[in-house]
Each structure stands twice: as structure tokens, then as C-alpha cells.
Design a protein around this motif. Sequence first.
Motif, PDB file in Angstrom:
ATOM      1  N   CYS A   2      -9.198  -0.894  -7.467  1.00 50.44           N
ATOM      2  CA  CYS A   2      -7.439  -0.793  -6.386  1.00 50.44           C
ATOM      3  C   CYS A   2      -6.639  -1.602  -7.220  1.00 50.44           C
ATOM      4  N   SER A  34     -14.431   1.643  -5.046  1.00 53.65           N
ATOM      5  CA  SER A  34     -14.573   2.093  -6.053  1.00 53.65           C
ATOM      6  C   SER A  34     -14.087   3.431  -6.416  1.00 53.65           C
ATOM      7  N   ARG A  35     -13.877   4.185  -8.173  1.00 49.84           N
ATOM      8  CA  ARG A  35     -14.276   4.551  -8.485  1.00 49.84           C
ATOM      9  C   ARG A  35     -15.550   5.185  -9.381  1.00 49.84           C
ATOM     10  N   GLN A  83     -12.879   8.266  -2.594  1.00 47.79           N
ATOM     11  CA  GLN A  83     -11.702   9.437  -2.204  1.00 47.79           C
ATOM     12  C   GLN A  83     -12.261  11.673  -1.818  1.00 47.79           C
ATOM     13  N   LYS A  95      -3.732   4.706  -9.321  1.00 41.13           N
ATOM     14  CA  LYS A  95      -4.153   3.087  -9.619  1.00 41.13           C
ATOM     15  C   LYS A  95      -5.829   2.438  -8.130  1.00 41.13           C
ATOM     16  N   ILE A  96      -5.232   3.484  -7.146  1.00 41.84           N
ATOM     17  CA  ILE A  96      -6.013   2.893  -6.193  1.00 41.84           C
ATOM     18  C   ILE A  96      -6.676   4.029  -5.368  1.00 41.84           C
ATOM     19  N   ASN A  97      -6.508   4.715  -6.213  1.00 43.12           N
ATOM     20  CA  ASN A  97      -8.327   5.612  -5.681  1.00 43.12           C
ATOM     21  C   ASN A  97      -7.869   6.602  -5.250  1.00 43.12           C
ATOM     22  N   GLU A 111     -14.304  -3.654  -5.690  1.00 37.15           N
ATOM     23  CA  GLU A 111     -13.254  -2.802  -5.551  1.00 37.15           C
ATOM     24  C   GLU A 111     -12.617  -2.756  -6.912  1.00 37.15           C
ATOM     25  N   TYR A 169       2.141   1.957  -3.643  1.00 33.94           N
ATOM     26  CA  TYR A 169       1.080   2.351  -4.678  1.00 33.94           C
ATOM     27  C   TYR A 169       0.966   3.835  -3.944  1.00 33.94           C
ATOM     28  N   TYR A 170       0.587   4.101  -2.952  1.00 39.74           N
ATOM     29  CA  TYR A 170       0.154   5.022  -2.709  1.00 39.74           C
ATOM     30  C   TYR A 170       1.609   6.557  -3.297  1.00 39.74           C
ATOM     31  N   MET A 215      -6.190   5.810  -2.137  1.00 44.36           N
ATOM     32  CA  MET A 215      -5.983   5.642  -0.965  1.00 44.36           C
ATOM     33  C   MET A 215      -4.669   5.152  -0.226  1.00 44.36           C
ATOM     34  N   SER A 248       0.857  -1.022   0.008  1.00 46.94           N
ATOM     35  CA  SER A 248      -0.156   0.213   0.143  1.00 46.94           C
ATOM     36  C   SER A 248       1.016   1.043   0.111  1.00 46.94           C
TER      37      SER A 248
END
Length: 496
Positions: free
Chosen positions: A209, A375-376, A401, A179-181, A207, A172-173, A183, A169
Amino acid sequence: MEASAEQPGPQPPHPGDHCIHDGDFVVLKREDVFKAVQVQRRKKVTFEKQWFYLDNAIGHSYGSTFEVSNGGSLQLKKKKEEPTSETKEAGTDNRNIVDDGKSQKLTQDDIKALKDKGIKGEEIVQQLIENSTTFRDKTEFAQDKYIKKKKKKYEAIVTILKPSTRILSIMYYAREPGKINHMRYDTLAQMLTLGNIRAGNKMIVMETCSGLVLGAMMERMGGFGSIIQLYPGDGPVRAATACFGFPKSFLSSLHEFPLNKVNSLLDGTFSAEMLSSEPKDSTLVEKSNGEHEEKQISEQADEDSMAEAPESNPEEQRTMEIIPQDTENKEPKEKGSKRDYIQEKQRRQEEQRKRHLEAAALLRERNADGLIVASRFHPTPLLLSLLDFVAPSRPFVVYCQYKEPLLECYTKLRERGGVINLRLSETWLRNYQVLPDRSHPKLLMSGGGGYLLSGFTVVSDSLRADPSLKSCASTLDSHETEEPAAKKQKCVGSGS
């Protein structure tokens, strides 16, 4: 001592230990930069403008630190004792130091010549210190900062870590938060806690993400229980899920169901013919097939790394050029390969259809132990439809988000009923530097990690009218009528 240092590595490890194996997914770490890759022999890996091979890392334990030598081979780096503060010569302050670019006697050409001779980065840093006219006048803290900066630039040191929810996490962040909204890792931890993710649960997750939330749930459940993943489009995207390196036993409890068939499942019009009539182009995202999974994950993990793409291997190019030159048996091979491809595709479609039917049977029971949505898409229609599959007195968590969609979702849930303990929250995170005499909050911090809407499901009057929950409602009514009667009899008996 010298003979043992020349050995390539320990003996092949036993199953179940914490050693690196060929084919494992690992996370490369250098300072605060992470990258997820798969260990493969003679496969070139590019990380932070350095290319190397992971062959020598096989057999060593996770958390080992390696130094990249000439030729791209990894050499295990041994920890050396740092000199004590008594032997250091340091100044009292930095007020008389001027950064005019003339304090360093070594030029770029000299440093390049040292690299060409094969001198390690540690020795280059030591020569930079010796040729600096202002190093001894700096304070002790400034000297440590200078050494750390030069080591980061000239020392090619890589640490190999075992993948985990926190590490992936953070990776990715920091690399590709879109790609993970967007998060943040503390928000993901709050989702797992509020959703009561534990072994033996039957969870529903929706999800987008890249599979990070799904992988975090699978890691916490430990292969016990079942997870039903709802996905939009042709198939689920599980790029981050494969980076965890779960065994095949974990995938047996993972089910998938298309999101566009949820309404028909709620209306009772869903049938097996609906799955057979839909297009079958989702074989590329088939997760039971390890080859497609590893290929997709390795490609997406390379995109997340934001590093330079590795150069193509000329030997591989030669083999690719030599193979099509066989013209004698070209047509029979093409016909046979095409026939095999069609049969393999039909087999995967049939397996996917069976998994969809199994997931539909689990959803029809409407006794899920929890619901996770990240989810987006707009959360309101998703949550209102998916809550019907959750059993009463179970938690649900929705991530977004932005705050405004969750406010609308909060209002709709209040109007609908059937939920209690609704809470809209935002986590606040700030990192601290913890060093001797230098502990303080870091100057740069995250502006926001998203919002969470959580609550619990209950049985309301509108839900009791549902035929599927009629038996559940009757049992609740029987408990409500029998319990006061028993209390009255007990009171009468004690009074007489």
C-alpha cells in the motif's frame, strides 16, 4: 501593527516545537483536496492549478492558512470577522430566481482584467456579489453557498498541515486509491486497533500500500519496538512512509526481509550465502539513504496529487546545460565518479545484506507480537506461512479489497487450527454535513472500504511438534500438570 505585518516571519523556532522547518514533509490543503510535499527553499510547488514557493511558510506553525500572491509568494492570511446575519439582506425563497446566465454583470474579460491589476481574490468575490442582480433575492443558505463557490474559484488559499495517518490516508484514498488497494481510512483505523499496535511491540507487516500501513504502525509505536517488513520484488516501496517525516531514530527499529526467502527461513535452509548470490539492484529503494528516499517520495507524492506538473525552472535548465561543457577534465571526472558510484553501490549492498541478516535473526525467534497483511496478493499462502513467526496469544489482521479471498483464508485457517476468535468484518462509513440548521448525511458516500479478517494465535498439537516451539509447549504442559495438583492438596488440607 503595520510594521509587524511587513515582517517575513518569526524567529527560527526551537527544536521540538510545532513550526514548519526547511526540509519537513507537509500536507497542503485546499477545501477537501490534499497534497503531500517537502518544504524546500526556492522550489516551485504546483497545487490545484496554482504555483507558489513555500519559503515564507518556514517558521510559521502548522495549521496556518496562506494566500498566494503575485510572484508565487505566500502571505499569512488573518481571520476576519464575518458579518452577522442581521446585516445581511436575504430573500425568503428561490422560486423566482432563474439561472439564465444574465444575472452577473461582470464578464470573463472584466474578471481577467481585475486579476491582471493584481486585485486579490477576496475583492473579486466582493465585486461579483455586488454585480449580481439575484444575490439579494436568494435565501441566506443560498448566499453562503454562492460565496463559498466563488471563493473556491477565485481565492488561492492554502493551509499547511502536519502529516498524520488520517490526513495521508484520506489523501491517498481520494487521489489514487489503487495505490493503497482501495483501503479506506476507517478500515486502516480498524486494522491498527485489531492488531494491537502499540509501543514496544515486535510486529511483522506485509503490505503493498505504498508504505501507508507501515507509516501508520510507526506513528502509533512512536519509535519504540521493532517492525519487520516483508517485501516482494527488489525492494520495499515506502512512498507514503516518507511523507510522515519520521526522524532517523524511527528508522533504526525498522527491518526489511525479502518475501521470496521466507520459505527457506521456515525450512531452516536460509544462509548468508543466499543473500550474497541474489542480484543487488535494490539500491534505488534503499531507505537508509535519505537522498534516494526523499527523491522517490517526492516523485510519487507528485503523482498522487493529480495536479498539473510544475513547469521546469529555466535557471536549472541553464545550469544543466553549462555543466557538461567542461571538456578538459571530463574523462577524469567520469572515471572518478564511476569508481565512486561502484564503491557506494557496494557499500549499500553490504548494508542491505546486514539488515537482511538482522531481520532473519529476529524472525527465527518466532516471537512476534502481531502480524499485519495488506497486499494485492492472495492472502491465504501469505498468512499460512507468516503465522509461524508469531508467538501464541497474539493478534493478526489481514486486509483484502474483496471478500472471496478472505473466505477461502477463513476456511483454511479453520482446517489448519492454531487460531481462535476468527472474524470477517466490513466497516461502513457515511459522512455527515454538520452546519447550523443544515445537518444531514452527505449524498455521496463510499461504496466499500475493503474487508478484514482478524483472529488470535494459539498453540495447537500440530504446532507443538515443531522443535522451535518444544520448549514453549513443555512449559505449558508443566503448568497444566502442576496447577490441578496444587488445588487438590489445598482442598485436602482444608477438609482435615
